[in-house]
Design a protein around this motif. Structure first.
Motif, mmCIF file in Angstrom:
data_model
loop_
_atom_site.group_PDB
_atom_site.id
_atom_site.type_symbol
_atom_site.label_atom_id
_atom_site.label_comp_id
_atom_site.label_asym_id
_atom_site.label_seq_id
_atom_site.Cartn_x
_atom_site.Cartn_y
_atom_site.Cartn_z
ATOM 1 N N SER A 128 2.953 6.410 2.308
ATOM 2 C CA SER A 128 1.853 7.408 1.928
ATOM 3 C C SER A 128 2.300 8.399 0.962
ATOM 4 N N PHE A 129 3.619 8.803 1.055
ATOM 5 C CA PHE A 129 4.081 9.808 0.258
ATOM 6 C C PHE A 129 4.194 9.486 -1.190
ATOM 7 N N PHE A 130 4.333 8.304 -1.772
ATOM 8 C CA PHE A 130 4.529 7.895 -3.148
ATOM 9 C C PHE A 130 3.734 8.834 -4.249
ATOM 10 N N CYS A 131 4.227 9.071 -5.208
ATOM 11 C CA CYS A 131 3.452 9.643 -6.349
ATOM 12 C C CYS A 131 3.172 8.652 -7.372
ATOM 13 N N SER A 132 3.761 7.355 -7.298
ATOM 14 C CA SER A 132 3.500 6.376 -8.376
ATOM 15 C C SER A 132 3.940 5.180 -7.537
ATOM 16 N N SER A 133 3.756 3.815 -7.967
ATOM 17 C CA SER A 133 3.933 2.815 -7.297
ATOM 18 C C SER A 133 5.440 2.048 -8.079
ATOM 19 N N GLY A 134 5.628 2.353 -9.139
ATOM 20 C CA GLY A 134 6.832 1.420 -9.639
ATOM 21 C C GLY A 134 6.162 -0.006 -9.972
ATOM 22 N N ALA A 135 7.043 -1.004 -10.123
ATOM 23 C CA ALA A 135 6.603 -2.283 -10.365
ATOM 24 C C ALA A 135 7.679 -3.364 -9.596
ATOM 25 N N VAL A 136 8.210 -2.633 -8.292
ATOM 26 C CA VAL A 136 8.722 -3.775 -7.419
ATOM 27 C C VAL A 136 8.425 -3.102 -5.886
ATOM 28 N N ASN A 137 8.603 -4.236 -5.041
ATOM 29 C CA ASN A 137 8.189 -4.140 -3.701
ATOM 30 C C ASN A 137 8.714 -2.605 -3.312
ATOM 31 N N PRO A 138 7.886 -1.743 -2.319
ATOM 32 C CA PRO A 138 8.156 -0.643 -1.996
ATOM 33 C C PRO A 138 8.936 -0.396 -0.685
ATOM 34 N N GLN A 153 0.664 -1.155 -0.161
ATOM 35 C CA GLN A 153 -0.171 -0.185 0.114
ATOM 36 C C GLN A 153 0.979 1.267 -0.043
ATOM 37 N N VAL A 154 0.396 2.006 -0.888
ATOM 38 C CA VAL A 154 1.234 3.602 -1.044
ATOM 39 C C VAL A 154 0.118 4.449 -1.578
ATOM 40 N N GLY A 155 0.919 5.628 -1.391
ATOM 41 C CA GLY A 155 0.198 6.942 -2.213
ATOM 42 C C GLY A 155 -0.935 7.630 -1.751
ATOM 43 N N THR A 156 -1.385 7.480 -0.586
ATOM 44 C CA THR A 156 -2.594 8.012 -0.083
ATOM 45 C C THR A 156 -2.432 9.621 0.509
ATOM 46 N N CYS A 157 -1.470 10.101 0.637
ATOM 47 C CA CYS A 157 -0.827 11.214 1.037
ATOM 48 C C CYS A 157 0.334 11.819 0.176
ATOM 49 N N ARG A 158 0.220 12.054 -0.957
ATOM 50 C CA ARG A 158 1.457 12.266 -1.771
ATOM 51 C C ARG A 158 2.261 13.545 -1.362
#
Length: 521
Positions: free
Chosen positions: A491-501, A458-463
């Motif tokens: 939360s800070f991610f703007c995009s997720s890429g395609a590898v484990n975060p 889970q990422v990205g909810t508060c970019r």
């Protein structure tokens, strides 16, 4: 409520972000309060019991969330000291340089980050050292620039995986050793904490040889005089000053008792979903839509990757114990005839018959034991694009994930492509005569997609960003709206890429820690 207790810094959550932040800030000598809603995960024989780990809620929470249609979700979240890292597979990848840039996918645009790879590179180095990452540079053609070699040598493939590695190379592919954070000494096994068992990926580590946030971040500092750790301490609300410009009180339920604490700095690290939930639940007159939500983006742009597995059964047995050693990025940015990124492939922890027995009919006419003893198991990761309509929402005490999957075509294409390659190397080596197994024409590839409940990435909810109208956090992960409130998880991610975060979360926590050290001086 009890009398307030004041600290220099309050950190909420002890996972990859919080545990790392605490480890770095502890050196300052400042008074730090650590609040963790769960206990320490018990060390017990059941840590390695497949049926307990995968068929019970012993190591996952028993919360019920809801999807956009009101259906129940049973999230794969672990509320212990160390958070979700207690059960993670310890695969610690860097994002690629291009992941920080704007580029097109089949279903939309992956946005540009306000900071770039070079801003994170030195923190990736620090993160790899702290979490004892084993890897080998120069194998993966998509590998980003490194200013230093991995701190520990790559984990070697066991014989069956080495055969697959060489067969893939013969197909013109570039398999590389998965970077993993484990406390392994292959040169001197008698000194090694890690025993290379088959109960790592998805299991708690009974011998504490996995570099999780508890073992790596919390335990080394928890007995320092300036660090106070409260477990079973669930943060209920954040209260602000009359102006709404700062957090003045943290309201906590500690083992059934309501207490309040105050801090000069408050850092939330509850995971991208629960950090948003806390902000939304803390709405007040100055922040009617939730704390730090003047942009309306708190909880939005939720991403979790498009994830799934392929269990490939061959005629040749696979006695591998520690299987999570191989990754392939040849299709990360697409392939000939398809101009959009596909994603990453890596080996899973080895499946066992006990793990398959709960769904035995899916493998018929093969038995779970036949599948488990002959399979090679793969994990596919495809980028999940940010969409403001994919969001975390609260309705009273209910947590709702409004989510519609994207990039499904890319996932399906990667899955099909990988099965074709596996068939080519198996049939080419006559490991699988006629691409069948015990039953002629029988199915030998079993696929599954991770449902919405699986929220480990889970990422990205508060970019983060520079414009308060289009981001929740500034470049130091401080909320634009409250001067002393930070968010230090995915939360800070703007995009997720395609590898484990996880490694990027760890690296960012170290980066934010350096900023906070300067601030609290």
């Amino acid at each position: 409520m009890s009398t307030n207790n004041h600290y220099d810094v309050i950190v909420i959550g002890t996972g990859a972000g919080g545990g790392t932040l605490i480890h770095r800030l502890a050196q300052t000598g400042k008074q730090i309060l650590v609040l963790e809603r769960g206990p320490f995960l018990p060390r017990e024989k059941d840590n390695w019991n497949t049926k307990v780990v995968f068929n019970s809620d012993r190591y996952h929470n028993q919360e019920i969330w809801y999807d956009k249609d009101g259906n129940e979700l049973h999230p794969g979240m672990s509320y212990f000291v160390g958070g979700n890292t207690k059960l993670y597979g310890a695969a610690l990848f860097r994002l690629r340089e291009k992941d920080f840039e704007k580029y097109s996918h089949r279903d939309g645009i992956s946005p540009e980050w306000p900071l770039k790879y070079q801003d994170f590179e030195r923190y990736y180095i620090q993160a790899e050292k702290l979490y004892q990452v084993h890897g080998q540079s120069g194998e993966d053609p998509t590998e980003p620039f490194r200013s230093e070699e991995y701190p520990y040598p790559a984990v070697t493939h066991e014989p069956r995986l080495q055969e697959i590695h060489e067969a893939l190379q013969a197909q013109g592919l570039h398999p590389y050793h998965t970077p993993v954070g484990i406390r392994l000494n292959e040169a001197e096994r008698y000194l090694s904490e890690c025993i290379r068992c088959n109960t790592c990926d998805g299991f708690p580590c009974l011998v504490q040889a996995k570099s999780d946030a508890e073992v790596t971040g919390i335990r080394p500092v928890m007995r320092q005089n300036n660090v106070t750790l409260l477990t079973e301490a669930k943060v209920l609300l954040l209260h602000t000053s009359p102006s709404g410009k700062e957090v003045t009180e943290v309201e906590v339920e500690v083992q059934g008792e309501i207490r309040t604490f105050s801090g000069d700095i408050v850092a939330i690290a509850c995971g991208a979903i629960n950090s948003s939930v806390l902000l939304l639940k803390s709405a007040n007159d100055k922040h009617p839509d939730g704390l730090a939500n003047s942009s309306g983006l708190v909880g939005r742009n939720f991403m979790k990757h498009v994830l799934g597995s392929i269990i490939g059964v061959s005629k040749k047995p696979n006695p591998t114990a520690f299987q999570k050693t191989m990754s392939i990025n040849d299709f990360y940015w697409g392939e000939e005839g398809y101009d959009y990124p596909l994603g990453q492939i890596q080996t899973l922890g080895k499946v066992s018959k006990e793990a398959l027995e709960g769904n035995a009919e899916a493998y018929a006419p093969l038995t779970p034991e036949q599948v488990a003893t002959h399979s090679i198991d793969w994990w596919l990761t495809v980028e999940d694009l940010p969409d403001p309509n994919n969001r975390v929402r609260v309705d009273g005490d209910k947590i709702i994930l409004e989510y519609t999957e994207n990039n499904s075509e890319s996932y399906d294409r990667l899955q099909t492509r990988w099965i074709e390659i596996l068939k080519a190397i198996e049939c080419g080596q006559e490991i699988l005569p006629n691409c069948s197994y015990f039953v002629k024409g029988g199915k030998t590839y079993f696929t599954g997609k991770l449902p919405l409940d699986g929220v480990g990435h889970q990422v990205g909810t508060c970019r983060f960003g520079e414009d308060p109208k289009t981001s929740v956090l500034d470049l130091n992960c401080r909320t634009h709206d409250l001067d002393n409130l930070y968010i230090v998880d995915g939360s800070f991610f703007c995009s997720s890429g395609a590898v484990n975060p996880t490694l990027t979360i760890i690296a960012n926590a170290l980066r934010v820690a350096d900023h906070l050290i300067q601030r609290i001086k």
